[in-house]
Design a protein around this motif. Structure first.
Motif, mmCIF file in Angstrom:
data_model
loop_
_atom_site.group_PDB
_atom_site.id
_atom_site.type_symbol
_atom_site.label_atom_id
_atom_site.label_comp_id
_atom_site.label_asym_id
_atom_site.label_seq_id
_atom_site.Cartn_x
_atom_site.Cartn_y
_atom_site.Cartn_z
ATOM 1 N N MET A 239 -48.575 100.389 11.480
ATOM 2 C CA MET A 239 -48.024 101.199 12.578
ATOM 3 C C MET A 239 -46.516 100.979 12.698
ATOM 4 O O MET A 239 -45.748 101.933 12.883
ATOM 5 N N HIS A 240 -46.087 99.720 12.577
ATOM 6 C CA HIS A 240 -44.649 99.461 12.711
ATOM 7 C C HIS A 240 -43.866 100.024 11.530
ATOM 8 O O HIS A 240 -42.710 100.431 11.695
ATOM 9 N N ALA A 241 -44.503 100.090 10.346
ATOM 10 C CA ALA A 241 -43.844 100.721 9.193
ATOM 11 C C ALA A 241 -43.615 102.205 9.498
ATOM 12 O O ALA A 241 -42.563 102.767 9.177
ATOM 13 N N VAL A 242 -44.592 102.833 10.139
ATOM 14 C CA VAL A 242 -44.444 104.250 10.532
ATOM 15 C C VAL A 242 -43.319 104.384 11.563
ATOM 16 O O VAL A 242 -42.450 105.255 11.457
ATOM 17 N N MET A 243 -43.328 103.496 12.542
ATOM 18 C CA MET A 243 -42.293 103.555 13.588
ATOM 19 C C MET A 243 -40.891 103.429 12.983
ATOM 20 O O MET A 243 -39.980 104.181 13.313
ATOM 21 N N MET A 244 -40.743 102.459 12.085
ATOM 22 C CA MET A 244 -39.422 102.176 11.511
ATOM 23 C C MET A 244 -38.931 103.288 10.593
ATOM 24 O O MET A 244 -37.741 103.399 10.327
ATOM 25 N N THR A 245 -39.880 104.101 10.075
ATOM 26 C CA THR A 245 -39.493 105.156 9.137
ATOM 27 C C THR A 245 -39.610 106.538 9.770
ATOM 28 O O THR A 245 -39.592 107.544 9.079
ATOM 29 N N ASN A 247 -38.172 109.521 12.490
ATOM 30 C CA ASN A 247 -36.847 110.085 12.648
ATOM 31 C C ASN A 247 -36.657 110.665 14.057
ATOM 32 O O ASN A 247 -37.260 111.682 14.353
ATOM 33 N N PRO A 248 -35.894 110.012 14.952
ATOM 34 C CA PRO A 248 -35.150 108.774 14.744
ATOM 35 C C PRO A 248 -36.086 107.567 14.604
ATOM 36 O O PRO A 248 -37.227 107.608 15.049
ATOM 37 N N ALA A 249 -35.558 106.525 13.969
ATOM 38 C CA ALA A 249 -36.362 105.337 13.702
ATOM 39 C C ALA A 249 -36.586 104.528 14.977
ATOM 40 O O ALA A 249 -35.719 104.462 15.844
ATOM 41 N N LEU A 250 -37.769 103.936 15.065
ATOM 42 C CA LEU A 250 -38.077 103.075 16.213
ATOM 43 C C LEU A 250 -38.235 101.636 15.724
ATOM 44 O O LEU A 250 -39.170 101.334 14.986
ATOM 45 N N PHE A 251 -37.316 100.794 16.132
ATOM 46 C CA PHE A 251 -37.425 99.364 15.812
ATOM 47 C C PHE A 251 -37.671 98.617 17.111
ATOM 48 O O PHE A 251 -36.789 98.527 17.954
ATOM 49 N N TYR A 252 -38.881 98.107 17.283
ATOM 50 C CA TYR A 252 -39.198 97.418 18.538
ATOM 51 C C TYR A 252 -38.980 95.914 18.438
ATOM 52 O O TYR A 252 -38.988 95.224 19.445
ATOM 53 N N TRP A 253 -38.845 95.387 17.216
ATOM 54 C CA TRP A 253 -38.775 93.939 17.045
ATOM 55 C C TRP A 253 -37.364 93.411 17.306
ATOM 56 O O TRP A 253 -36.370 94.089 17.072
ATOM 57 N N ASN A 254 -37.309 92.158 17.742
ATOM 58 C CA ASN A 254 -36.041 91.444 17.809
ATOM 59 C C ASN A 254 -36.178 90.194 16.916
ATOM 60 O O ASN A 254 -37.268 89.950 16.372
#
Ligand code: PMV
Length: 323
Positions: A239-245, A247-254
């Protein structure tokens, strides 16, 4: 005409990300979750002739705008089914941070669905309550039934609801939530679901979902921790791979999110039964056996960047409270 309900948030084990129908929140794939006992939303609904509009108080703060509109949509549905024209006062409280990936909306909308329908005099069966909660927030449909819960995606409004596959006592698991930020996320999941289809990875994630769901269901029913850990972590990463790729990209991690993920993998390699899963936020849900909960909580609390660790065991269904 009033009622108060309590519901737990749930942690998605197989994630819901992307809708077939955005307005009705019918998902593109089925999902799994477990309810989190110890974390809860308590919501009181009062329908009264003395009110001239709907109002919402969340954690002692008056909410207007989009948040209130979303609540009024659920109240409208209830008013229509019950044949009443009264406005409502909604007062809700969470005992955990709102809007940081701990599914606060799931607990809030499932408690709202139960309290509002009851206050209006409706006696809804569990599937209908689950559907009503889903209209407020997709994952809220999974906080209505008890324990370990499956939500089949369904094709229509009426066949997309959640049901319990095992009660909380089926498996003594615990969720240690490593809070790495308690602030509100920038892009909420309602908007995120719309972005999912812009990722070229979403199609593959969705096509493979039935396989992951079958593996997850069997692992839960067999209490097979190793397989469970493997499939839940994989699903979260997908799921996070989908988020990060998208458009616009979603990066939730710090950086602390990554530090926790890596530490969990190391601890597992050393023999501790742990794995991680992350919803739409920077906090890491670290699942373990209940007997290891205190040890895992202490290890997480000692990591750099972890602000606090919330703990929960497997929770029951949404329920009515007195008053
Ligand atoms: O119910 P929503 O719209 O808040 O979406 C929830 C999305 C995730 O938490 C990321 C995954 C899930 O299945 O709960």
């Amino acid at each position: 005409m009033k009622a108060t309900a309590l519901a737990h948030p749930n942690i998605a084990l197989i994630k819901y990300w992307g809708n077939r129908d955005h307005d009705l929140r019918i998902p593109v794939n089925g999902s799994f979750s477990m309810n989190l006992e110890g974390l809860s939303a308590k919501t009181k609904v009062l329908f009264s002739e003395t009110l001239s509009e709907d109002s919402l108080i969340l954690n002692e703060e008056e909410i207007s705008g989009a948040g209130l509109v979303r609540v009024s949509q659920i109240l409208d549905e209830v008013r229509k089914s019950a044949g009443i024209l009264l406005y409502a006062e909604v007062v809700s409280e969470n005992n955990f941070p709102t809007g940081a990936g701990i599914a606060s909306s799931a607990a809030a909308f499932s408690a709202l669905a139960l309290a509002a329908s009851k206050a209006a005099g409706l006696e809804l069966e569990e599937p209908s309550l689950s559907i009503l909660a889903r209209h407020g927030s997709g994952s809220a449909c999974r906080s209505i039934p008890s324990g370990f819960v499956e939500w089949t995606n369904g094709k229509t409004d009426q066949d997309s609801y959640a049901f319990s596959i095992a009660p909380p006592e089926h498996w003594d698991l615990a969720d240690c939530v490593a809070v790495t930020s308690s602030g509100h996320k920038h892009i909420g999941s309602t908007q995120g679901h719309r972005l999912a289809e812009t990722s070229p990875l979403q199609k593959a994630r969705v096509e493979d979902a039935p396989r992951r769901i079958d593996i997850c269901r069997k692992a839960i029913l067999d209490r097979d921790f190793e397989t469970f850990a493997f499939i839940v972590e994989k699903d979260s990463d997908l799921m996070h791979a989908v988020m990060m790729t998208s458009n616009p990209a979603l990066f939730y991690w710090n950086p602390a999110t990554l530090h926790v993920m890596q530490s969990v993998r190391d601890w597992r390699a050393e023999g501790l039964p742990v794995f991680y899963t992350i919803d739409a936020g920077p906090n890491v849900h670290v699942i373990t056996l209940k007997e290891k909960m205190d040890e895992v909580q202490a290890k997480l609390a000692a990591l750099k960047g972890v602000q606090k660790v919330l703990t929960a065991t497997v929770g029951g269904a949404a329920r009515l409270l007195e008053g």
